[in-house]
Design a protein around this motif. Structure first.
Motif, mmCIF file in Angstrom:
data_model
loop_
_atom_site.group_PDB
_atom_site.id
_atom_site.type_symbol
_atom_site.label_atom_id
_atom_site.label_comp_id
_atom_site.label_asym_id
_atom_site.label_seq_id
_atom_site.Cartn_x
_atom_site.Cartn_y
_atom_site.Cartn_z
ATOM 1 N N ARG A 2 -39.253 106.188 53.694
ATOM 2 C CA ARG A 2 -38.581 107.412 53.265
ATOM 3 C C ARG A 2 -38.965 107.776 51.836
ATOM 4 O O ARG A 2 -39.356 106.933 51.041
ATOM 5 N N ASN A 3 -38.851 109.040 51.502
ATOM 6 C CA ASN A 3 -39.186 109.544 50.182
ATOM 7 C C ASN A 3 -37.939 109.486 49.307
ATOM 8 O O ASN A 3 -37.100 110.380 49.339
ATOM 9 N N ILE A 4 -37.811 108.433 48.517
ATOM 10 C CA ILE A 4 -36.617 108.222 47.697
ATOM 11 C C ILE A 4 -36.487 109.232 46.561
ATOM 12 O O ILE A 4 -35.403 109.474 46.050
ATOM 13 N N ARG A 5 -37.596 109.872 46.167
ATOM 14 C CA ARG A 5 -37.521 110.856 45.073
ATOM 15 C C ARG A 5 -36.537 111.968 45.378
ATOM 16 O O ARG A 5 -35.922 112.524 44.465
#
Length: 52
Positions: A2-5
């Motif tokens: 997943r894209n934590i940003r």
């Protein structure tokens, strides 16, 4: 992965590896640099050779 940003809501985010070893006072100099110029997007401390 997943894209934590997309989940970061704070002004700054610090990513450390699980084997990172920080010392007292390590963060203020990094914040001083990043706050000194609005065009700075990333700061990274010097990596010192392990003394193990």
């Amino acid at each position: 992965m997943r894209n934590i940003r997309k989940e970061i809501t704070t002004p700054y985010a610090m990513f450390l590896d699980n084997d990172s070893n920080v010392t007292e006072g390590w963060l203020p100099p990094l914040l001083e640099v990043i706050e000194s110029d609005e065009t700075i997007a990333i700061v990274n401390p010097l990596t010192l050779k392990s003394r193990c």
